[in-house]
Design an enzyme around this catalytic site. Structure first.
Site, short mmCIF file in Angstrom:
data_model
loop_
_atom_site.label_atom_id
_atom_site.label_comp_id
_atom_site.label_asym_id
_atom_site.label_seq_id
_atom_site.Cartn_x
_atom_site.Cartn_y
_atom_site.Cartn_z
N GLU A 38 15.39 -4.13 22.84
CA GLU A 38 15.37 -2.74 22.38
C GLU A 38 15.64 -1.75 23.50
O GLU A 38 15.14 -1.89 24.62
CB GLU A 38 14.01 -2.43 21.76
CG GLU A 38 13.93 -1.06 21.12
CD GLU A 38 12.78 -0.97 20.15
OE1 GLU A 38 13.02 -1.26 18.95
OE2 GLU A 38 11.65 -0.67 20.58
N LYS A 55 14.88 1.99 24.45
CA LYS A 55 14.11 3.21 24.17
C LYS A 55 13.64 3.81 25.48
O LYS A 55 13.31 3.09 26.43
CB LYS A 55 12.94 2.95 23.24
CG LYS A 55 11.82 2.08 23.79
CD LYS A 55 10.70 1.99 22.76
CE LYS A 55 9.59 1.07 23.24
NZ LYS A 55 8.49 0.96 22.25
N LYS A 69 17.02 1.78 14.72
CA LYS A 69 15.57 1.84 14.56
C LYS A 69 15.16 3.30 14.48
O LYS A 69 15.30 4.05 15.44
CB LYS A 69 14.85 1.14 15.71
CG LYS A 69 13.37 0.91 15.42
CD LYS A 69 12.73 0.06 16.48
CE LYS A 69 11.28 -0.21 16.10
NZ LYS A 69 10.56 -0.89 17.19
N GLU A 112 9.79 -3.82 7.67
CA GLU A 112 8.71 -3.95 8.64
C GLU A 112 7.35 -3.80 7.96
O GLU A 112 7.09 -2.79 7.28
CB GLU A 112 8.87 -2.90 9.73
CG GLU A 112 7.78 -2.91 10.78
CD GLU A 112 8.06 -1.88 11.87
OE1 GLU A 112 8.92 -2.15 12.73
OE2 GLU A 112 7.41 -0.81 11.84
N ASN A 142 5.13 -5.98 12.57
CA ASN A 142 4.97 -5.17 13.76
C ASN A 142 3.52 -5.26 14.21
O ASN A 142 2.60 -4.86 13.50
CB ASN A 142 5.33 -3.70 13.48
CG ASN A 142 5.46 -2.88 14.76
OD1 ASN A 142 4.91 -3.23 15.79
ND2 ASN A 142 6.19 -1.79 14.68
N GLU A 164 7.51 -8.32 16.02
CA GLU A 164 7.83 -7.10 16.75
C GLU A 164 6.62 -6.59 17.55
O GLU A 164 5.50 -6.60 17.05
CB GLU A 164 8.24 -5.99 15.77
CG GLU A 164 9.32 -6.36 14.78
CD GLU A 164 9.49 -5.28 13.73
OE1 GLU A 164 9.42 -4.08 14.09
OE2 GLU A 164 9.67 -5.62 12.56
N SER A 165 6.90 -6.13 18.76
CA SER A 165 5.95 -5.39 19.60
C SER A 165 4.87 -6.28 20.22
O SER A 165 4.34 -7.20 19.58
CB SER A 165 5.26 -4.26 18.82
OG SER A 165 6.19 -3.36 18.30
#
Length: 254
Positions: A51, A53, A113, A162, A182, A212-213
């Site tokens: 990702e 960001k 996203k 998600e 997530n 995710e995450s």
């Protein structure tokens, strides 16, 4: 405690209302060439969605001066199966220009996203080169998820749905292409890295599963692959390094 997701969604609805009509009529937007993110993840030996960001509400500034072409290009070279590009400006420091630059830089699948609340944003995603969009169950009704999924498919875009809890499983739409868990609660931004493991057996086997995450090691990725996940969205762990592509390369080598 403030519900951060509600604040983001309120801002997003006002943003979309202010910009709606800027795009050409939807009939003038050509669907993207099909580059399947779900297939890329399923076929890859690891399945990293790297990702891009610059900041987040939970961590503040992460890599504020990061250049999209450098980071996304280095991700692709290091072995990412796909890239996720944040396009929200106020809370994550991204933009649709970042998506444009990423599309010009790499040929691997790109995920837009953002916090999708309108069909307008799906047309935007297509116009700016995305291959998939994120739909957040906590932000949408099941009816909206079904409607937005049909709209995305009309533009040849895939959908990553998600989830954040067991309670959101009833919002699963069988037409989505990927389902993600997530580990970060978007209302508080608290992260529980074990959530993906807890929910693995409850997710349908008909779609590609994405964690995710909060993932920081290949050991975690291996455990999650063992229970059926094929995609792993990782951003902060890479973006906090001076060279995110090198961070991904080192991650994979470990």
């Amino acid at each position: 405690m403030e519900n951060i997701l509600l604040r983001i969604l309120d801002n997003k609805r006002r943003e979309v209302e202010a910009t709606a009509g800027v795009l050409p009529h939807e009939s003038c937007i050509s669907p993207q060439k099909v580059i399947s993110m779900s297939r890329a993840l399923a076929d890859d030996s690891v399945g990293i969605i790297a990702e891009f960001k610059r900041c987040s509400p939970s961590r503040g500034m992460i890599h504020p001066r990061a250049l999209v072409d450098e980071v996304v290009g280095s991700y692709a070279s290091a072995g990412a199966a796909a890239c996720s590009v944040l396009t929200d400006t106020p809370f994550f420091g991204g933009s649709l220009v970042d998506l444009d630059v990423a599309r010009e830089t790499v040929s691997i699948p790109l995920l837009r996203k953002d916090f999708i609340v309108s069909k307008y944003q799906i047309a935007e995603a297509c116009l700016h080169g995305a291959n998939a969009i994120l739909l957040i169950a906590a932000a949408l009704s099941r009816e909206a998820i079904e409607k937005f999924t049909r709209e995305a498919h009309r533009y040849h875009l895939e959908v990553l749905l998600e989830l954040h809890s067991m309670a959101e499983l009833d919002k699963f739409c069988p037409d989505v292409d990927m389902v993600g868990v997530n580990n970060r609660d978007l209302t508080t931004f608290h992260t529980d890295p074990a959530l993906s493991l807890k929910m693995a057996s409850e997710l349908p086997d008909t779609v590609v599963k994405v964690a995710e995450s909060g993932l920081t090691s290949m050991d975690e990725v291996r455990r999650l692959r063992d229970v059926g996940y094929r995609g792993f969205l990782i951003g902060e762990a890479f973006m906090k390094h001076p060279n995110p592509g090198d961070a991904l390369r080192n991650f994979l080598e470990r």
